[in-house]
Design a protein around this motif. Structure first.
Motif, PDB file in Angstrom:
ATOM      1  N   ASP A 139       0.902  -1.151   0.038  1.00  0.00           N
ATOM      2  CA  ASP A 139       0.078  -0.073   0.121  1.00  0.00           C
ATOM      3  C   ASP A 139       0.895   1.017   0.045  1.00  0.00           C
ATOM      4  OD1 ASP A 139       0.921   0.495   2.483  1.00  0.00           O
ATOM      5  OD2 ASP A 139      -1.094  -0.041   3.448  1.00  0.00           O
ATOM      6  N   HIS A 160       1.404   3.308   2.268  1.00  0.00           N
ATOM      7  CA  HIS A 160       2.326   3.449   3.559  1.00  0.00           C
ATOM      8  C   HIS A 160       3.382   2.374   3.712  1.00  0.00           C
ATOM      9  CE1 HIS A 160      -0.659   6.004   5.471  1.00  0.00           C
ATOM     10  NE2 HIS A 160      -1.478   5.206   4.792  1.00  0.00           N
ATOM     11  N   ASN A 196       4.067  -6.014   9.056  1.00  0.00           N
ATOM     12  CA  ASN A 196       3.697  -4.825   9.413  1.00  0.00           C
ATOM     13  C   ASN A 196       3.958  -4.269  10.899  1.00  0.00           C
ATOM     14  OD1 ASN A 196       1.798  -2.447   9.377  1.00  0.00           O
ATOM     15  ND2 ASN A 196       0.060  -3.404   9.977  1.00  0.00           N
ATOM     16  N   SER A 212      -3.332  -3.734   7.125  1.00  0.00           N
ATOM     17  CA  SER A 212      -2.620  -2.786   6.995  1.00  0.00           C
ATOM     18  C   SER A 212      -2.866  -1.864   8.122  1.00  0.00           C
ATOM     19  CB  SER A 212      -3.245  -1.891   5.677  1.00  0.00           C
ATOM     20  OG  SER A 212      -2.465  -0.615   5.686  1.00  0.00           O
ATOM     21  N   THR A 213      -2.018  -0.789   8.235  1.00  0.00           N
ATOM     22  CA  THR A 213      -1.939  -0.226   9.128  1.00  0.00           C
ATOM     23  C   THR A 213      -3.401   1.024   9.181  1.00  0.00           C
ATOM     24  OG1 THR A 213      -0.925   1.689   7.983  1.00  0.00           O
ATOM     25  CG2 THR A 213       0.582   0.496   9.731  1.00  0.00           C
ATOM     26  N   HIS A 214      -3.949   0.987   8.202  1.00  0.00           N
ATOM     27  CA  HIS A 214      -5.404   1.413   8.338  1.00  0.00           C
ATOM     28  C   HIS A 214      -6.341   0.702   7.737  1.00  0.00           C
ATOM     29  CE1 HIS A 214      -2.478   4.739   8.079  1.00  0.00           C
ATOM     30  NE2 HIS A 214      -3.329   5.495   8.780  1.00  0.00           N
ATOM     31  N   GLU A 215      -7.509   0.581   8.051  1.00  0.00           N
ATOM     32  CA  GLU A 215      -8.569  -0.219   7.397  1.00  0.00           C
ATOM     33  C   GLU A 215      -8.665   0.080   6.092  1.00  0.00           C
ATOM     34  OE1 GLU A 215     -11.662  -0.029  10.415  1.00  0.00           O
ATOM     35  OE2 GLU A 215     -10.957  -1.432  11.670  1.00  0.00           O
ATOM     36  N   ASP A 216      -8.821   1.252   5.795  1.00  0.00           N
ATOM     37  CA  ASP A 216      -9.055   1.595   4.353  1.00  0.00           C
ATOM     38  C   ASP A 216      -7.617   2.303   3.867  1.00  0.00           C
ATOM     39  OD1 ASP A 216     -12.035   1.333   3.806  1.00  0.00           O
ATOM     40  OD2 ASP A 216     -11.910   2.842   5.497  1.00  0.00           O
ATOM     41  N   PHE A 217      -7.082   1.589   2.559  1.00  0.00           N
ATOM     42  CA  PHE A 217      -5.978   1.787   2.213  1.00  0.00           C
ATOM     43  C   PHE A 217      -5.878   2.163   0.499  1.00  0.00           C
ATOM     44  CE2 PHE A 217      -6.106  -2.733   2.291  1.00  0.00           C
ATOM     45  CZ  PHE A 217      -5.757  -3.058   1.228  1.00  0.00           C
TER      46      PHE A 217
END
Length: 275
Positions: free
Chosen positions: A169, A171, A201, A258-263
């Motif tokens: 992603d 990030h 991650n 991921s570090t965010h639910e939406d990426f």
């Protein structure tokens, strides 16, 4: 002519002869004194007791002594020794990464833009045994084939082997899924319990099938979904392979990959692991 003696005189005379000639008149007439008899009896009894004790000790030693067992020798190779140690120490189905040698390292048909040596070492240790030692073929890459879910489906249409989906992603987080079946458009969910999720991650995390449901993979022309049964999918990609999402779900009991639910997707690769 004989001489007559009274009884008293006879006794007196016999006493005289015994006193002056004891070797003649007292031979065979000696009586054992009671103290001597007692000593000999004690010695005899002690001898019998000692003999019985010795017999018991000998019998006891024979009973408790270890039986002689012939030594059996076996010659084994170093390879067999390592295999036996591996079988004894193994308590889970997963394999320790350190046990893999260079011969077990996968051979890639193309250079990966997303996977380095560390990623490959971690992933190959958890692939099903039927895929071990098999070459990896690059079936789809956004760098080569563009960002299109339809193209991904088309490139996998003739496959009948497991696939490895790798995502990076915006990030710079690398994660994805190993699926027992190639991705395709389907009305129903497909796949088996071999399917699992992974994430770097940054540390390596693996999420295997929980057994709670069988929502492994489903796909249509609008999106690709992996895992489900809760408030969202474990991994979701849109038709342009640009937007993605990752939520915890019952299928794998996973944390968001991921570090965010939406990426936002940077790159995608799909590798086939052929038998």
């Amino acid at each position: 002519m004989g001489v007559a003696y009274s009884v008293g005189e006879v006794d007196h005379l016999y006493t005289f002869f015994v006193q002056w000639s004891p070797d003649i008149y007292n031979k065979g007439k000696k009586k054992r004194c009671k103290p001597c008899n007692n000593v000999r009896k004690k010695r005899h009894n002690a001898y019998l007791v000692d003999k019985e004790v010795n017999g018991i000790n000998k019998a006891f030693r024979k009973t408790v002594s270890k039986p002689k067992v012939a030594k059996k020798w076996e010659i084994i190779t170093v390879k067999d020794s390592k295999r036996r140690l591996s079988l004894c120490s193994s308590v889970e189905s997963e394999v320790d990464d350190s046990e893999y040698q260079e011969d077990d390292f996968p051979v890639l048909s193309h250079e990966s833009q997303l996977l380095d040596e560390y990623h490959l070492q971690k992933l190959v240790a958890h692939l099903p045994p039927r895929t071990q030692g098999s070459p990896w073929q690059l079936a789809y890459s956004t760098v080569i084939h563009g960002s299109s879910l339809k193209t991904l489906y088309r490139n996998l249409a003739n496959l009948d082997s497991p696939v490895l989906l790798v995502i990076k992603d915006m990030h710079k987080k690398v994660f994805g899924a190993f699926c027992s079946d190639p991705f395709r458009v389907s009305k129903y969910c497909y796949g088996t319990g071999e399917t699992f999720l992974f994430s770097f991650n940054p540390d390596f995390q693996l999420y295997r099938w929980s057994g709670e449901n069988s929502y492994f993979v489903s796909g249509n022309l609008e999106s690709l979904q992996i895992g489900g049964g809760g408030g969202g999918f474990a991994l979701w990609l849109d038709a342009d392979l640009y937007h993605g999402a990752s939520f915890s779900c019952p299928t794998f009991h996973n944390a968001p990959l991921s570090t965010h639910e939406d990426f936002i997707v940077q790159d995608v690769e799909v590798w086939t692991v052929q038998n």
